[in-house]
Structure formats: C-alpha cells, structure tokens
Design an enzyme around this catalytic site. Structure first.
Site, mmCIF file in Angstrom:
data_model
loop_
_atom_site.group_PDB
_atom_site.id
_atom_site.type_symbol
_atom_site.label_atom_id
_atom_site.label_comp_id
_atom_site.label_asym_id
_atom_site.label_seq_id
_atom_site.Cartn_x
_atom_site.Cartn_y
_atom_site.Cartn_z
ATOM 1 N N ASP A 43 14.467 2.034 3.278
ATOM 2 C CA ASP A 43 13.536 1.153 4.009
ATOM 3 C C ASP A 43 12.733 0.140 3.171
ATOM 4 O O ASP A 43 12.212 0.491 2.104
ATOM 5 C CB ASP A 43 12.449 1.959 4.714
ATOM 6 C CG ASP A 43 12.974 3.143 5.475
ATOM 7 O OD1 ASP A 43 14.172 3.351 5.508
ATOM 8 O OD2 ASP A 43 12.130 3.853 6.038
ATOM 9 N N GLN A 59 11.947 2.110 -0.416
ATOM 10 C CA GLN A 59 12.226 3.519 -0.658
ATOM 11 C C GLN A 59 13.286 3.581 -1.757
ATOM 12 O O GLN A 59 14.344 2.941 -1.649
ATOM 13 C CB GLN A 59 12.721 4.170 0.639
ATOM 14 C CG GLN A 59 11.634 4.318 1.693
ATOM 15 C CD GLN A 59 10.674 5.442 1.358
ATOM 16 O OE1 GLN A 59 10.974 6.594 1.562
ATOM 17 N NE2 GLN A 59 9.501 5.110 0.827
ATOM 18 N N ARG A 173 4.928 9.925 10.197
ATOM 19 C CA ARG A 173 5.143 9.066 9.022
ATOM 20 C C ARG A 173 5.182 7.567 9.338
ATOM 21 O O ARG A 173 5.143 7.149 10.469
ATOM 22 C CB ARG A 173 6.452 9.465 8.336
ATOM 23 C CG ARG A 173 7.694 9.409 9.222
ATOM 24 C CD ARG A 173 8.915 9.824 8.409
ATOM 25 N NE ARG A 173 10.116 9.929 9.217
ATOM 26 C CZ ARG A 173 10.501 11.037 9.855
ATOM 27 N NH1 ARG A 173 9.787 12.138 9.776
ATOM 28 N NH2 ARG A 173 11.602 11.039 10.598
#
Ligand code: FRU
Length: 501
Positions: A43, A59, A173
C-alpha cells in the site's frame, strides 16, 4: 517526546537498502511509477505535501520480495512522477506497539512545521489455541522532519476499547487523517463490527494526539466482501467521497470481481449523525492490479489518488530471485461528474512527453494495422474510435500492445454490448491467476476514447475521459513493443502517441 534515535531495526533496514539498491538496474524499474528501493512494496502510505515536496511512503519489507513485518519505505518528488528514495521512515521496533508491523496510515503537516505520520501498530496479544501469535491493531503516531521520525511515547493514541461494542481489536487499521478548516483533526479508520463485517469509523481530536470516537461512518453489512481496508474520505465537487478496499469480495455483474477489490461510495455525510448517506457505489478500477488507494490535496487544490498497482491474489508473480516487487499507479486527478468518479493522469505527465506522433482519420477494417512511429513500452497513447458511415459498421475494435511474434496484451471493445475486455492471457505469464477482466462501458457507445499510459511492465487505461479505468501489470519482456489495431467492420481512428521519459 524523545529525540530521534535510530533503533537497531531501522538502522539495519537503512544500511541494507542503501547497499542493495546499487544492484538494481534502473532499466528493470518503471520510469515514472514509484517502485520500492529494494524488496517488497504494498500500500501507499502517508501521501502528503510537506515542506514543498510530495512525500509518498509505502508498506515495505526491504529484505525480500515477500510480505513480512512491515516497515515504511519513503520517497519524495517535485512533480509526483520523478521519485527520489529516502531512508526507510519506520521499522517495527516498538516492543509494545508495533513489533509485528507498522501497517498502513497517512500523514499531514502540523502547524508547528512537523510532519505527522499516523499508522497502525500491530503487536502481539497472546496466542491462538494452535500456538500462533494473536495480534492486536492500534493507531500510533510518529513526528518528524521529512526524513527522521520519532514514535510518540504515549502510543498507541487510539485502541479498540473506544470502538462500538463487539468490534474487532485484530482488524482495526489504516487511519487516514486530515485537518479541518477550524484546526481540529479527523481520522477515518477501518474496522470490523460484531458480525465480522467491515465498518469505517470516524474519530476527532483537537491536537492529533488525544482522540475521541465520533461515529460509524459507513457499514458494510455484508454487502461488499468482509473486512474493508484503507478508507479515505474527502469532499469533491459537492459530494463526500469514501474510497475503500474490501477484502474477500464476490463478483457482481461486471462491476465487482471476486477477491480483493476497490469501492467508491459517493454521497453526503450527515453532520448530525456522522453517517455517510450513500448515493452510489462503484468499483474504482476495473483492471487486475489495483488496490489500497490513498489521496492527497495538492497545493493548487487537486485531489490526487495513488494505489498499489498489484493485487494480493497475483503476488505469486513475484519470483524469489527478484530484487524488488510492487509499484504504485500513476497519480490520478479525481473529479465527480454526473455523480460518478472520474480519474485522469496528473497533468504533470504531459511535461514528460517526447515528440508527438499523430495519425488522423485512419480508416480501419479487416486486416490488423501498424501505424508509423506508434510503438513502445513507455508511452502515452490516445486513441479516438468512431464509426464510419459505411454500410459495414464496426462490430469489434482491438488494440494489441506489448506485442511481438509470440506474446501480446489486448483491449477489445464490442459496441453492440458495450463490453470492454482487457487481457494479458497471452503476455507470457506461467502462473494461473487472473489474466483478463471485462467491464461495461455505460450506454454502449460507438464512439470511444481511450488513453493508455504504459510504463515498461504496466498499462493504465482511461476510458472516455476517465469515467472508467483499467489497470494491469504486464510480465512480457520489453522487446515486445509493437502496437497494432484491428476492427471487424469499419472504424475511423485518430491516434496520438508520445514516448514518455
Ligand atoms: C492492505 C493492507 C492494509 C494493511 C497493510 C499491511 O493491502 O492489508 O489493510 O495495513 O496492507 O501491509
């Protein structure tokens, strides 16, 4: 807040990436799409404008081309297209908060000039009965100067105890933070309700540190997949737009597909209840490799979105021998027209165009045609397709690209049904995951405009001014650079092509 002290894990990642990037040939990377400095990327995170530059984090596992406890990789750009890698920003090094990973999140500039990163810390929370580690997800903050970031001693700043009863503490999250005009802060975060279905919750804060639960902004109620990931909420053209990435979807006609998908909900947030009153729900991108969108507002007021140009079900395409895997989409300017999301490559891309090749009013019918100067794998290609007043009007139009004698990708359109099919079935992949996707062009028009943005191993297709988009990666060797056109029945084409640098 403590001052910046590089932890052993951050230091190791920074030394490793600096050493290893030297072994990655520039030609193996996309030209103007961000790829990881080394190793694995998923991501986009912390997409923001800070101290006169665009920052894009991601990420990141520097050590191998597989997902592992997540770091945040970091890059900056002046034009959203030419990226410079900076040292990794976060490592999973806080024993109680994020030892199992620094998951996705976002960033803003604070009034005192610091850059604030809000991310999900994943930490151990006992064991499952089979002995595997049970985790929990909380929201954490790190403050920095654009290179080095210090995690707050008071992390986590939000935990699952503030969620509605029964909500999951394991799936909580991907905070997206923004600052309101009155100087207060809001964040939307993904979560699961008591039935395991996705919900997006909204929080507010006066200082971006102490947060208070506001509302459940949107509820999946089992409609699109289970968990919803990576929420982003913003105002655009008089609407409130909520972008999401649902997991475990079931197909719905040619709008949604099975697996991990994306969803755009357009409507209005009720100021009293803090709930989104939905008016429409569409897929964001109808291609194969597109997930986990995130947006920013540029200084000149454009809402620009990037996404991970991959798909969790296609990652078997990453061979262990690769030195990097994963890339972002081209940043796209968003607008809402007739209640629908439109996307268009950022205008900065035009400055990367080389000489123009133009073929106007090409009459096509029968044999495949190659046009002079129209080839390449790093190109901006605009194609306008319209029927001729012939008594054999076209029934099918095809563009083959990334083509050689053996391999090709294709885009195929049939005006009778409005069906547009993107395919890489014959692009050289030896893996059995999804290689083609169908979607429907509204109203099945006979006049179609297509823009293909290709950058070595990817193509992003923008249909009818960006009303539909289809994105996919292309495994084919770069020597396959032919582009050809075909129609059953007669069409007239305008083809405009630029090499991109
Ligand atoms: C989406 C996602 C996020 C999570 C991150 C972990 O692709 O699963 O929900 O924060 O990836 O890497």
């Amino acid at each position: 807040m403590s001052s910046f002290l590089e932890s052993a894990s951050l230091s190791e990642a920074r030394v490793y990436e600096k050493h290893m990037e030297k072994f990655i040939a520039q030609e193996s990377r996309p030209c103007f799409h961000l790829s990881p400095r080394v190793g694995w990327m998923n991501d986009p995170n912390g997409f923001s404008y800070y101290k006169g530059q665009y920052h894009l984090f991601y990420q990141y596992n520097p050590y191998a081309t597989v997902w592992a406890p997540m770091h945040w990789g970091h890059a900056v750009s002046d034009d959203l297209l030419t990226w410079k890698h900076l040292p990794a920003a976060l490592a999973p090094d806080a024993p109680y908060d994020d030892k199992e990973g620094c998951f996705s999140g976002s960033a803003i500039e604070m009034p005192d000039g610091r850059h604030l990163l809000m991310y999900t810390g994943v930490s151990a929370n006992g064991h499952h009965t089979d002995g595997t580690v049970k985790t929990k997800q909380t929201q954490c903050i790190a403050l920095g100067d654009g290179v080095d970031y210090v995690k707050l001693d008071c992390n986590p700043v939000i935990d699952a105890s503030s969620l509605p009863k029964g909500s999951s503490s394991i799936d909580f999250r991907d905070p997206k933070i923004w600052r309101e005009d009155d100087g207060t802060y809001r964040a939307v975060i993904a979560s699961r309700d008591a039935n395991g279905s996705g919900q997006i919750v909204m929080y507010k804060s006066d200082d971006a540190i102490k947060w208070e639960f506001v509302s459940v902004l949107a509820r999946n109620n089992g409609r699109w997949g289970y968990m919803w990931e990576c929420p982003d909420l913003f105002e655009l053209d008089g609407y409130d737009v909520l972008l999401l990435s649902p997991q475990d979807m079931l197909p719905e006609g040619h709008e949604f597909y099975s697996g991990n998908g994306t969803l755009c909900l357009i409507g209005h947030v009720d100021k009293e209840t803090g709930e989104l009153i939905e008016q429409s729900a569409t897929n964001i991108d109808h291609g194969i490799d597109f997930y986990a969108t995130q947006t920013l507002l540029t200084p000149d007021g454009r809402r620009v979105m990037v996404a991970w140009m991959q798909n969790w079900d296609s990652i078997a395409g990453a061979a262990p021998s690769m030195r990097w895997f994963g890339q972002m989409t081209v940043p796209r300017e968003l607008s809402v027209r007739e209640g629908r999301l439109y996307q268009w490559p950022v205008r900065e891309l035009e400055a990367h165009r080389g000489q123009k090749v133009l073929h106007k009013d090409v009459r096509l019918g029968g044999d495949p045609v190659v046009l002079d100067g129209v080839k390449g794998r790093v190109v901006d290609l605009l194609v306008d397709v319209r029927p001729t007043d012939d008594d054999y009007p076209y029934q099918e139009f095809v563009i083959w690209f990334a083509r050689d004698d053996k391999f090709h990708c294709s885009l195929r359109y049939r005006p009778a049904t409005g069906r547009l099919v993107m395919s890489r079935i014959h692009a050289g992949s030896r893996r059995a995951f999804v290689h083609h996707r169908k979607c429907d062009v509204d109203g099945a028009p006979t006049h179609l405009s297509l823009r293909l943005v290709m950058d070595r191993h990817s193509v992003e297709v923008f249909v009818n001014e960006g009303r539909l988009t289809l994105t996919m990666t292309i495994p084919t060797d770069l020597s396959a650079d032919m582009i050809s056109f075909f129609s059953r029945g007669f069409v007239t084409l305008d083809v405009e092509k630029y090499d991109l640098s």
